[in-house]
Design a protein around this motif. Sequence first.
Motif, short mmCIF file in Angstrom:
data_model
loop_
_atom_site.label_atom_id
_atom_site.label_comp_id
_atom_site.label_asym_id
_atom_site.label_seq_id
_atom_site.Cartn_x
_atom_site.Cartn_y
_atom_site.Cartn_z
N TYR A 109 -15.06 6.71 -3.58
CA TYR A 109 -14.59 5.33 -3.69
C TYR A 109 -13.82 5.16 -4.99
CZ TYR A 109 -18.16 4.84 -0.09
OH TYR A 109 -18.91 4.99 1.04
N ASP A 110 -12.62 4.60 -4.90
CA ASP A 110 -11.83 4.30 -6.10
C ASP A 110 -12.19 2.89 -6.55
OD1 ASP A 110 -10.02 3.80 -8.09
OD2 ASP A 110 -8.27 4.52 -6.98
N LEU A 111 -13.09 2.79 -7.51
CA LEU A 111 -13.64 1.49 -7.88
C LEU A 111 -12.70 0.68 -8.75
CD1 LEU A 111 -17.34 2.60 -8.35
CD2 LEU A 111 -16.30 1.38 -6.43
N ARG A 112 -11.51 1.20 -9.04
CA ARG A 112 -10.48 0.39 -9.66
C ARG A 112 -9.88 -0.57 -8.64
NH1 ARG A 112 -7.23 5.55 -11.77
NH2 ARG A 112 -7.56 5.93 -9.54
N ASN A 113 -10.11 -0.29 -7.36
CA ASN A 113 -9.65 -1.13 -6.26
C ASN A 113 -10.85 -1.88 -5.68
OD1 ASN A 113 -8.68 -2.29 -3.91
ND2 ASN A 113 -8.40 -0.34 -2.83
N PRO A 114 -10.93 -3.20 -5.85
CA PRO A 114 -12.12 -3.94 -5.36
C PRO A 114 -12.36 -3.77 -3.87
CG PRO A 114 -10.77 -5.32 -6.79
CD PRO A 114 -9.97 -4.08 -6.52
N LYS A 115 -11.32 -3.52 -3.09
CA LYS A 115 -11.48 -3.37 -1.64
C LYS A 115 -11.49 -1.90 -1.24
CE LYS A 115 -9.50 -7.85 -0.40
NZ LYS A 115 -8.51 -8.57 0.43
N THR A 116 -12.00 -1.06 -2.11
CA THR A 116 -11.98 0.37 -1.85
C THR A 116 -12.69 0.73 -0.56
OG1 THR A 116 -12.51 2.55 -2.79
CG2 THR A 116 -14.07 0.77 -3.21
N THR A 117 -12.11 1.70 0.13
CA THR A 117 -12.75 2.32 1.28
C THR A 117 -12.82 3.83 0.98
OG1 THR A 117 -10.61 2.50 2.40
CG2 THR A 117 -11.97 0.57 2.91
N ARG A 118 -13.31 4.59 1.91
CA ARG A 118 -13.46 6.03 1.68
C ARG A 118 -12.09 6.69 1.43
NH1 ARG A 118 -17.87 7.22 6.56
NH2 ARG A 118 -19.44 5.75 5.75
N THR A 119 -12.01 7.49 0.40
CA THR A 119 -10.76 8.15 0.05
C THR A 119 -10.68 9.57 0.59
OG1 THR A 119 -11.64 9.00 -2.06
CG2 THR A 119 -10.62 6.80 -2.08
N LYS A 120 -11.76 10.06 1.19
CA LYS A 120 -11.80 11.43 1.68
C LYS A 120 -12.45 11.46 3.06
CE LYS A 120 -12.92 12.94 -3.04
NZ LYS A 120 -13.89 13.72 -3.86
N THR A 121 -12.20 12.53 3.77
CA THR A 121 -12.83 12.72 5.08
C THR A 121 -14.06 13.60 5.00
OG1 THR A 121 -11.37 14.60 5.54
CG2 THR A 121 -10.65 12.42 6.30
N SER A 122 -14.39 14.07 3.81
CA SER A 122 -15.55 14.93 3.63
C SER A 122 -16.19 14.62 2.28
CB SER A 122 -15.14 16.40 3.70
OG SER A 122 -16.27 17.25 3.58
N GLY A 123 -17.50 14.43 2.28
CA GLY A 123 -18.19 14.18 1.03
C GLY A 123 -19.35 13.22 1.21
N PHE A 124 -19.95 12.84 0.09
CA PHE A 124 -21.05 11.89 0.11
C PHE A 124 -20.51 10.47 0.21
CE2 PHE A 124 -22.75 15.58 -2.22
CZ PHE A 124 -23.82 15.87 -1.38
N VAL A 125 -21.24 9.63 0.92
CA VAL A 125 -20.79 8.25 1.18
C VAL A 125 -21.99 7.31 1.16
CG1 VAL A 125 -18.81 8.94 2.59
CG2 VAL A 125 -21.03 8.53 3.69
N ILE A 126 -21.70 6.03 1.10
CA ILE A 126 -22.65 5.01 1.54
C ILE A 126 -22.40 4.83 3.03
CG2 ILE A 126 -23.35 2.60 1.32
CD1 ILE A 126 -22.20 2.71 -1.55
#
Length: 401
Positions: A188-205
């Motif tokens: 997540y790019d937390l510089r963007n308040p509306k961030t969504t997943r930036t990758k197709t592989s990795g850890f997520v909420i």
Amino acid sequence: MIALAAAGTSVAPAKSAPSDVVTFRLVQVGKPGNPSVGIKPFKPGFYKDCKSAPSGKPDCQAVGAVDHTYMIGEVETTVDQYVTFLNTVDPNGTNQYKLWVSYMSSSAWPKYGPINFSHSAASGKHYSIAYPQWANKPIGFVDFISAAHFINSMDNGRILSHSQSQSDGFTVTTYTVKLSPNSETGMYDLRNPKTTRTKTSGFVIPSQDEWIKAAYYDPKGGGKYSYWEYPTGPFDAPKATLLNSSNGDVKNSATQPIAAYSPQGPEFPNGPKGGAKPGTYPEWCPPQAGSDCQTKNPLHLPADKFTANYQASLETVGQALTRSPWGTLDQAGNAVEWTDTIDPILKHTPRVVRRMHGGVSNAKAYQLKIAAIGPQPQSDLIPKNIYPWLGFRIGMIGNPG
């Protein structure tokens, strides 16, 4: 780390693990392309699709369909894991990203404060578990932004090992991950308040649909339209957990199914058989806090109002032992959990609103149901400070390697 223990035993964090390493357990959720079901938020029942749902407000929503295989935490993220994360990303104790709030401290809130902070501690040791009993309780007081920082620290880190084992017939994968001090960007790019997943592989909420599928979708076709009403069973509400009053361990795990919630309300006028009586809550308080447990609070509420408004505690993760169709634990009750789904109905409001799910330990049974989806501003200091039941669990997509 997370280690599931038998009821009545406390679980202490590992002493030998490096200070920047966490261990956690994931279960796999397969059968991609499963159908969704229709729900009307916080209304009874669910439907084969939204065409089958009755008209009127609230509008029907289709939930639960996921087009990929993924993994999700067997249990919620714990206090022990969060302390490790804090000391890794904030070794100097500056609290730049407000990942810790003062209400988390045992001095500010003896009953609910799981993490203490010390200005004078050595680098990488400013944060500590308030009392040993807190180690394997879910972390609370966490907004979405703090949870996303945790995930980014994992995603920027390194998987040291993983191994598989069997629990109650389910395959569980245990991962050991070296955390990264970098947490502002990553999945997540937390510089963007509306961030969504930036990758197709990795850890997520987990997303709302991933969370719901793990909790309610039965790959064997049980329940109704292959979905359960509760994460603990297809049709009937679980009984309530009973806790050891001094350490928060579950005392009645032999009684199944169970979950941490309050069995009150019109659905249970006489209380479920074998569980807690109506009006009771799963409760414990660290004995080290003494009488302050019942009176001292950072909101300066008088004792009677504090007792009335702050009943129910978070219990040791996994000890309820009741599993969802995919083998998760505690998706009913305990902490209410974040998803990374931006609320589609409120997406144009000034604040970014995410979806939450999972009931909570002071909830009634209706909050454990599949239709209990709740919107919450992703970064709001009011609930973050005053809501000690606000947590999350880890997810994984793709193959991080």
